[in-house]
Design a protein around this motif. Structure first.
Motif, short mmCIF file in Angstrom:
data_model
loop_
_atom_site.label_atom_id
_atom_site.label_comp_id
_atom_site.label_asym_id
_atom_site.label_seq_id
_atom_site.Cartn_x
_atom_site.Cartn_y
_atom_site.Cartn_z
N GLU A 76 0.88 -1.45 -0.18
CA GLU A 76 -0.04 0.02 0.17
C GLU A 76 0.90 1.00 -0.06
O GLU A 76 0.59 2.76 0.07
N ILE A 77 1.79 1.12 0.46
CA ILE A 77 3.31 2.55 0.45
C ILE A 77 3.48 2.40 -0.86
O ILE A 77 3.28 3.76 -0.78
N ALA A 78 3.26 2.04 -1.11
CA ALA A 78 4.00 2.22 -2.77
C ALA A 78 2.68 2.77 -4.00
O ALA A 78 3.06 4.17 -4.45
N ARG A 79 1.83 1.55 -3.50
CA ARG A 79 0.17 2.81 -4.56
C ARG A 79 0.01 4.57 -3.51
O ARG A 79 0.10 5.51 -4.22
N SER A 80 0.46 4.34 -2.76
CA SER A 80 0.68 5.91 -1.92
C SER A 80 1.48 6.67 -2.23
O SER A 80 1.16 8.24 -2.92
N VAL A 81 3.12 5.93 -2.99
CA VAL A 81 3.95 7.11 -3.23
C VAL A 81 3.46 7.24 -4.53
O VAL A 81 3.46 8.48 -5.41
N ARG A 82 2.62 6.15 -5.49
CA ARG A 82 3.10 7.12 -6.51
C ARG A 82 1.66 7.73 -7.17
O ARG A 82 1.31 8.47 -8.11
N GLU A 83 0.94 7.66 -6.36
CA GLU A 83 -0.39 8.83 -6.37
C GLU A 83 -0.02 9.98 -5.35
O GLU A 83 -1.07 11.53 -5.45
N THR A 84 1.13 10.26 -4.91
CA THR A 84 1.22 11.38 -4.25
C THR A 84 1.53 12.75 -5.28
O THR A 84 2.36 12.11 -6.22
#
Length: 280
Positions: A76-84
């Motif tokens: 989920e961290i990876a997705r959060s980075v991409r969405e930031t």
């Protein structure tokens, strides 16, 4: 992902986010990073929630995360980075004790840049991270490159040579075996430090055959002679076959220069770390 899109991630004062539920692990990783990467700022986070808050507070150059976190899956961290905003191309590295198995089973999502096997140790992790944020040449390294397309080979050679790597290109697996045989008999001017091969080659032998022959017939282990295989094949079973045959890692097509060079330099440095320890 193109190399120009990653240039802003290279920094003399990188901000590296380390996400792990263990305070001790976060401190150990931070201590090694501060020793190995002068100027680094380490942002330690214990949970997904903390990581998201930190990402909103300021941009980072790279993120490492464990898979199991107190409040959910590290992916989920990876997705959060991409969405930031502004961080679409920030490398996200999953640090896991069973990373190789995850790679074989292709459990990682498109949000993850790479994986790191924590059994290699924190010093190796620092080297791995440096490859992304402060890439440095590996002096004197020679790559045996097997690619049957001269056009593709020329482009890839330029990528590697820009980073002071010497490249010996051959068109067929048979030519590579001849060079390796000559080296083993002391009849070659080359000493190969890594093999880079396409999975699909003209002739009777493929990239899988290259991996198997090097590991079995030449008896070169993964650290003695690392092998990276370039493939555009999205079939998980075929990818798993390459890794199980003895490939150190895969480089997926289309080839991104920063990712290719980082993987090459990391394998070279890891092999040299092992060689240095053997002399102690």
């Amino acid at each position: 992902m193109h190399s120009q899109e990653l240039r802003h991630l290279i920094s003399d004062a990188p901000r590296v986010m380390v996400v792990d539920g263990s305070k001790m692990v976060r401190k150990m990783i931070a201590d090694v990073l501060k020793r190995e990467l002068p100027g680094v700022e380490v942002i330690g986070c214990a949970t997904i929630a903390e990581a998201r808050q930190a990402l909103e507070a300021g941009a980072v150059h790279l993120v490492t995360t464990s898979l199991a976190l107190p409040d959910g899956d590290g992916l989920e961290i990876a997705r959060s980075v991409r969405e930031t905003a502004g961080q679409a191309y920030v490398p996200v590295i999953v640090v896991s004790g069973d990373a190789q198995q995850h790679l074989v089973e292709r459990r990682f999502t498109e949000y993850v840049t790479d994986y790191f096997d924590k059994s290699l140790g924190h010093e190796a992790l620092a080297v791995f991270i440096r490859g992304y944020v402060q890439p440095q040449p590996v002096v004197g390294a020679t790559i045996l490159y097997i690619e049957d397309s001269r056009v593709v080979a020329e482009t890839t050679k330029r990528m590697l040579e820009r980073h002071d790597l010497q490249v010996v290109h051959v068109l067929k697996a048979e030519d590579a075996f001849a060079l390796l045989t000559a080296e083993s008999l002391g009849l070659s001017t080359h000493k190969f430090d890594l093999i880079l091969t396409d999975v699909t080659l003209k002739g009777e032998l493929s990239g899988v055959d290259v991996v198997q022959r090097v590991r079995v017939d030449f008896a070169y282990g993964k650290r003695r002679l690392p092998i990276l295989v370039m493939t555009g094949d999205s079939n998980r079973d075929n990818q798993a076959e390459l890794l199980q045959a003895g490939a150190n890692d895969l480089v997926l097509k289309p080839i991104a220069e920063r990712l290719l060079v980082t993987k090459v330099l990391f394998q070279l440095r890891l092999a040299r770390m092992d060689a240095s320890r053997a002399l102690v």
